[in-house]
Design an enzyme around this catalytic site. Structure first.
Site, short mmCIF file in Angstrom:
data_model
loop_
_atom_site.label_atom_id
_atom_site.label_comp_id
_atom_site.label_asym_id
_atom_site.label_seq_id
_atom_site.Cartn_x
_atom_site.Cartn_y
_atom_site.Cartn_z
N ASP A 152 26.73 5.33 -1.61
CA ASP A 152 27.72 4.34 -2.00
C ASP A 152 28.83 5.06 -2.77
OD1 ASP A 152 28.74 1.77 -2.17
OD2 ASP A 152 27.82 1.43 -4.13
N ASP A 158 32.54 1.34 2.28
CA ASP A 158 32.27 2.44 1.35
C ASP A 158 30.79 2.69 1.10
OD1 ASP A 158 31.64 0.26 -0.30
OD2 ASP A 158 32.26 1.37 -2.08
N GLU A 159 29.93 2.23 1.98
CA GLU A 159 28.51 2.54 1.81
C GLU A 159 27.84 2.69 3.17
OE1 GLU A 159 25.92 -0.65 0.39
OE2 GLU A 159 27.62 -2.01 0.56
MG LIG Z 1 30.86 1.30 -3.77
#
Ligand SMILES: [Mg+2]
Length: 405
Positions: free
Chosen positions: A8, A103-104
């Site tokens: 993450d 974003d992960e």
């Molecule tokens: Mg994040």
């Protein structure tokens, strides 16, 4: 043993904005618009979060909580560019990964030890590679389960790596607030508080039956999650199951756990048939058959076997799956879930026929014809028992055929 990483990016939108304007670094930054505008915060820096600012909060509220915050507009194109850079690094580590959002991502690192080293070493390598490619901080959680790794990456923040060794999953989760469990929102939190449950460990100690009675299916999924198992629809998904399948899997969860061998075998037959059908749709042959089964206590096992030739025949998939299951079904304990999974694909049209003098070819024609009928009239319309002289279909219960998964 599975090895699952969750990565993450730390304060992703804010961190990307900082790359374009380094003067923002370390300051309370709010991304999403001006503090006087309508609309909501899409991201806040760690410095702004200290004032209670968080995403999805009205911009005006953020301005009140943190008047000194610097408000900047969001730039979707920038985030997508950096998301792509992250993705490119992940691809060099394993083909089995899945972006869970911009974003992960989850990575299945099972079996990569020789290439990348043990989990913690591999995670540090990945952490550095992403930093080098993007200049961005990130956090990584590693464990045997998606859910535990996701919680671990959160606990690792900011800019850290956390490995939960096999067997430590439940102990790691136990002291955490139940809100740390993905899927537990405000409402569940309130309901659980009503019965005095605040920590994951409190939840894990509760009886499955009690949770089911009180919260239904959700309660049961919660019970599993609290013990560190990947339960609940999303977490049970196969990794990286894209359009062009690298694997095909079908699973069935029983309404009532069962130790009835005939029912279990007929379920395997049904699932094998579905897997065979997907193979034929994609014009693929599979070399590996894997089964998955879960006992009442959520303990879950997978066992795989490679065939000496690639196949797309339901009968061959079923025979292998049944053998695997019967060999590994410990103490005839009740089963909650059972699944069939095929992988190791080849586009080996014709190779089967050389092996058995055309018998497979005839069977393939039967299956293709049956598939065509199902396309036209629906799944329940064709019973292969007739065509195959009941080789295994005699065990398939009608109710099951009509009500798949
Ligand atoms: Mg994040």
């Amino acid at each position: 043993m599975r090895s699952i990483f969750h990565i993450d990016m730390d304060a992703f939108f804010v961190s990307v904005e900082e790359l374009y304007d380094p003067s923002l670094k370390g300051k309370p930054v709010v991304v999403g618009g001006k503090g006087t505008e309508r609309g909501v915060v899409s991201a806040a820096s760690y410095a702004a979060r200290k004032f209670g600012v968080h995403s999805a909060m009205p911009l005006r509220t953020a301005a009140k909580l943190c008047p000194q915050a610097i408000f900047v507009d969001g730039h979707r194109d920038r985030y997508e560019l950096y998301s792509k850079k992250v993705r490119e690094v992940l691809e060099t580590f394993t083909p089995k990964f899945e972006m869970a959002s911009i974003d992960e991502a989850y990575l299945d690192m099972t079996g990569t030890e020789r290439l990348h080293g043990p989990p913690l070493a591999a995670a540090h390598k990945l952490h550095e590679a992403i930093r080098a490619a993007t200049g961005l901080n990130n956090s990584i959680g590693c464990s045997t389960a998606r859910l535990v790794s996701k919680v671990a990456s959160d606990q690792a923040k900011p800019n850290g790596v956390l490995w939960i060794p096999p067997g430590q999953e439940a102990a790691f989760l136990a002291p955490l607030d139940i809100r740390k469990i993905p899927g537990v929102g405000k409402v569940s939190e309130r309901h659980l508080a009503d019965i005095g449950i605040y920590k994951v460990g409190d939840l894990a100690r509760l009886d499955d039956r009690f949770l089911t009675e009180r919260f239904g299916k959700l309660g049961l999924a919660l019970a599993g999650k609290a013990k560190g198992f990947d339960t609940g629809a999303w977490f049970e998904k196969e990794m990286a199951a894209g359009d062009d399948p690298k694997s095909i899997s079908h699973e069935h969860t029983f309404h009532v756990d069962t130790a009835d061998q005939a029912l279990l075998e007929s379920t395997l037959a049904h699932l094998s048939e579905k897997a065979g059908r997907r193979l034929r749709e994609h014009r693929l042959h599979a070399r590996t058959v894997q089964i998955k089964f879960r006992y009442s206590d959520f303990s879950t096992f997978t066992r795989a076997q490679s065939l000496d030739h690639a196949t797309l025949l339901d009968t061959e998939i079923f025979r292998t799956a049944r053998d695997l299951f019967l060999r590994n079904w410990e103490g005839r304990k009740p089963i909650r879930l059972i699944g069939v999974h095929v992988s190791g694909f080849a586009e080996a049209e014709g190779q089967l026929d050389l092996l058995d003098g055309g018998k497979s070819e005839r069977l393939k024609k039967v299956f293709h014809a049956a598939d065509a009928l199902r396309d036209k009239f629906g799944d329940g319309s064709v019973n292969l028992a007739g065509a195959l002289k009941g080789r295994f279909r005699e065990r398939v219960h009608d109710a099951l055929t009509k009500k798949p998964e």
